[in-house]
Design an enzyme around this catalytic site. Structure first.
Site, PDB file in Angstrom:
ATOM      1  N   ASP A 228     -13.728   0.836  10.738  1.00 32.36           N
ATOM      2  CA  ASP A 228     -13.119   1.054   9.451  1.00 32.36           C
ATOM      3  C   ASP A 228     -12.915  -0.296   8.978  1.00 32.36           C
ATOM      4  OD1 ASP A 228     -12.675   3.393   7.704  1.00 32.36           O
ATOM      5  OD2 ASP A 228     -10.882   3.040   7.943  1.00 32.36           O
TER       6      ASP A 228
ATOM      7  N   GLU B  33      -4.176  -4.138   3.183  1.00 32.77           N
ATOM      8  CA  GLU B  33      -4.896  -3.369   4.280  1.00 32.77           C
ATOM      9  C   GLU B  33      -5.670  -4.389   5.234  1.00 32.77           C
ATOM     10  OE1 GLU B  33      -5.674   0.331   2.957  1.00 32.77           O
ATOM     11  OE2 GLU B  33      -7.634   0.494   3.854  1.00 32.77           O
TER      12      GLU B  33
ATOM     13  N   GLU C  63     -10.429   8.302  -0.917  1.00 32.40           N
ATOM     14  CA  GLU C  63      -8.820   8.108  -0.301  1.00 32.40           C
ATOM     15  C   GLU C  63      -8.040   9.381  -0.117  1.00 32.40           C
ATOM     16  OE1 GLU C  63      -8.444   5.181  -0.029  1.00 32.40           O
ATOM     17  OE2 GLU C  63      -8.036   3.889  -1.923  1.00 32.40           O
TER      18      GLU C  63
ATOM     19  N   GLU D 156     -17.560  11.191   5.540  1.00 30.38           N
ATOM     20  CA  GLU D 156     -16.519  11.034   6.075  1.00 30.38           C
ATOM     21  C   GLU D 156     -16.362  11.748   7.476  1.00 30.38           C
ATOM     22  OE1 GLU D 156     -13.729   9.473   5.509  1.00 30.38           O
ATOM     23  OE2 GLU D 156     -14.227   8.700   3.731  1.00 30.38           O
TER      24      GLU D 156
HETATM   25  C1  HMH Z   1     -14.217   5.866   6.160  1.00 27.48           C
HETATM   26  C2  HMH Z   1     -13.076   5.801   5.458  1.00 27.48           C
HETATM   27  N1  HMH Z   1     -12.871   6.631   4.540  1.00 27.48           N
HETATM   28  C3  HMH Z   1     -11.864   6.463   3.427  1.00 27.48           C
HETATM   29  C4  HMH Z   1     -10.828   5.336   3.616  1.00 27.48           C
HETATM   30  C5  HMH Z   1      -9.617   5.135   2.791  1.00 27.48           C
HETATM   31  O1  HMH Z   1      -9.523   4.111   2.146  1.00 27.48           O
HETATM   32  C6  HMH Z   1     -11.102   4.310   4.825  1.00 27.48           C
HETATM   33  N2  HMH Z   1     -10.373   3.322   5.016  1.00 27.48           N
HETATM   34  N3  HMH Z   1     -12.114   4.586   5.500  1.00 27.48           N
END
Ligand code: HMH
Length: 225
Positions: free
Chosen positions: A50, A91, A143, A213
């Site tokens: 991520d 973040e 999001e 996702e």
């Molecule tokens: C895969 C993914 N989807 C959404 C977000 C949301 O910002 C993230 N950080 N990572």
């Protein structure tokens, strides 16, 4: 007279595609955090992947901001998207700290196939010819999947391991929920004025985000395939 709230396009699409939407927002990976059975190696895999994703997400969000500044008919759109972009700075710092805590080396993460696919999709959305309505739909969907997913891990009866609470609060908390609702209002307003062709493109983009996702969660849970 009782005021009738006109439900927006987003509500209609979520209902229409509820199976896929729920697949992305209540994935077994998230449910395993929620019920405390998660394997920490899965969490670490998610964390490293991520981080890579979020680094790609910065230029994507910037491209949506650029389109908002040129095309939005409401000047507050820019402020909403800018706040989202600004929070990505914090973040990225959080990912670095968290990775250090979990001994996840970020310098040599091998980007998994599902992540590559997702990053390539983001790149395709950055092309200047893609309409604002379509890309802001993607931003909202990306999001919102995280917001809904991680909010399940904060519910009263959840057994989320304390080590993971910070991650869950980052996306699952009310503040981030408020941001997602602002994005949803923007999307609904844009789609009201969109052409039939744009509407179809936006709906397809929404569905693609949900699929990507789900694949991202699958990868985090099961490892590279
Ligand atoms: C895969 C993914 N989807 C959404 C977000 C949301 O910002 C993230 N950080 N990572």
């Amino acid at each position: 007279m009782v005021p009738v709230k006109k439900s927006g396009m987003i509500d209609r699409w979520v209902k229409k595609h509820l199976v896929l939407y729920t697949g992305a927002t209540s994935h077994p990976f998230i449910l395993s955090i929620r019920d405390g059975t998660i394997d920490f190696s899965s969490f670490k895999r998610w964390l490293g992947q991520d981080y890579i994703f979020v680094r790609e997400f910065v230029p994507f969000t910037a491209s949506v901001l650029l389109k908002a500044s040129k095309n939005a008919d409401d000047s507050s759109d820019m402020e909403v998207i800018l706040s989202g972009l600004a929070s990505l700075s914090d973040e990225i710092s959080w990912f670095k700290q968290e990775a250090a805590k979990w001994d996840v080396p970020l310098s040599d993460v091998i980007v998994h196939k599902s992540n590559q696919n997702y990053c390539r999709f983001l790149e395709s959305l950055m092309l200047p010819e893609l309409e604002y309505s379509v890309v802001v739909t993607a931003l909202w969907a990306i999001e919102t999947v995280y917001q809904e997913s991680f909010s399940h891990c904060l519910e009263d009866d959840s057994k989320t391991p304390p080590e993971l609470l910070e991650a869950c609060k980052r996306w699952g908390s009310e503040g981030f929920g408020e941001f997602c609702r602002s994005l949803q209002n923007i999307v609904n307003r844009c789609l009201e004025k969109a052409s039939e062709e744009e509407l179809i493109k936006a709906e397809v983009t929404f569905l693609r985000v949900l699929e990507l996702e789900i694949e991202f969660w699958n990868m985090s849970q099961e490892g590279a395939k």
